[in-house]
Design an enzyme around this catalytic site. Sequence first.
Site, mmCIF file in Angstrom:
data_model
loop_
_atom_site.group_PDB
_atom_site.id
_atom_site.type_symbol
_atom_site.label_atom_id
_atom_site.label_comp_id
_atom_site.label_asym_id
_atom_site.label_seq_id
_atom_site.Cartn_x
_atom_site.Cartn_y
_atom_site.Cartn_z
ATOM 1 N N GLN A 163 39.784 21.236 10.776
ATOM 2 C CA GLN A 163 39.115 22.164 9.854
ATOM 3 C C GLN A 163 38.064 21.414 9.034
ATOM 4 O OE1 GLN A 163 40.252 25.551 9.399
ATOM 5 N NE2 GLN A 163 38.465 25.839 8.131
ATOM 6 N N PHE A 164 36.890 21.168 9.633
ATOM 7 C CA PHE A 164 35.861 20.385 8.946
ATOM 8 C C PHE A 164 35.398 21.033 7.650
ATOM 9 C CE2 PHE A 164 33.052 23.298 11.073
ATOM 10 C CZ PHE A 164 31.907 23.352 10.287
ATOM 11 N N THR A 165 35.576 22.352 7.522
ATOM 12 C CA THR A 165 35.109 23.039 6.316
ATOM 13 C C THR A 165 35.890 22.651 5.067
ATOM 14 O OG1 THR A 165 36.461 24.991 6.781
ATOM 15 C CG2 THR A 165 34.186 25.002 7.610
#
Length: 150
Positions: free
Chosen positions: A78-80
């Site tokens: 989940q890079f966000t």
Amino acid sequence: MRALVQRVTEAYVSVDGEVLGQIGPGLVVLVGIARSDGDAHIEYIVSKTVNLRIFEDDEGRFNLSALDVGADLLVISQFTLYADTRRGRRPGFTEAAPPDAASALFEKTLARFRESGLRVETGRFQTHMHVEIHNDGPVTIMLDSADRGL
């Protein structure tokens, strides 16, 4: 490295209608990887997650860990989690690791979670996924390896 940990009764992740990972009672772990992350960050996040006492004992108190209850884990990249929203209206992601580096570290993170002996499911890295989460409690906790000065 950041991990958003959610205690769930069940959860699954799918891509284009195909279920890739599914768990019963356990934890959904959304993992964000920063440019500066390495093995020490992985160790901190994995150890903290599997030992975090967020499952209830017989008296209803948070006294049991994922290891204690044999929880399932659904671990999703989940890079966000590294969104920078301090300026403007569009989040920036410059602190997040680039895809190649993040992919390698995410695979190491999955391997380390599997070494815990818990059942680990996952989605597909760098793919648009649908995640259905039945949050239990709700219990949601943010972990950040920066908190340990790594």
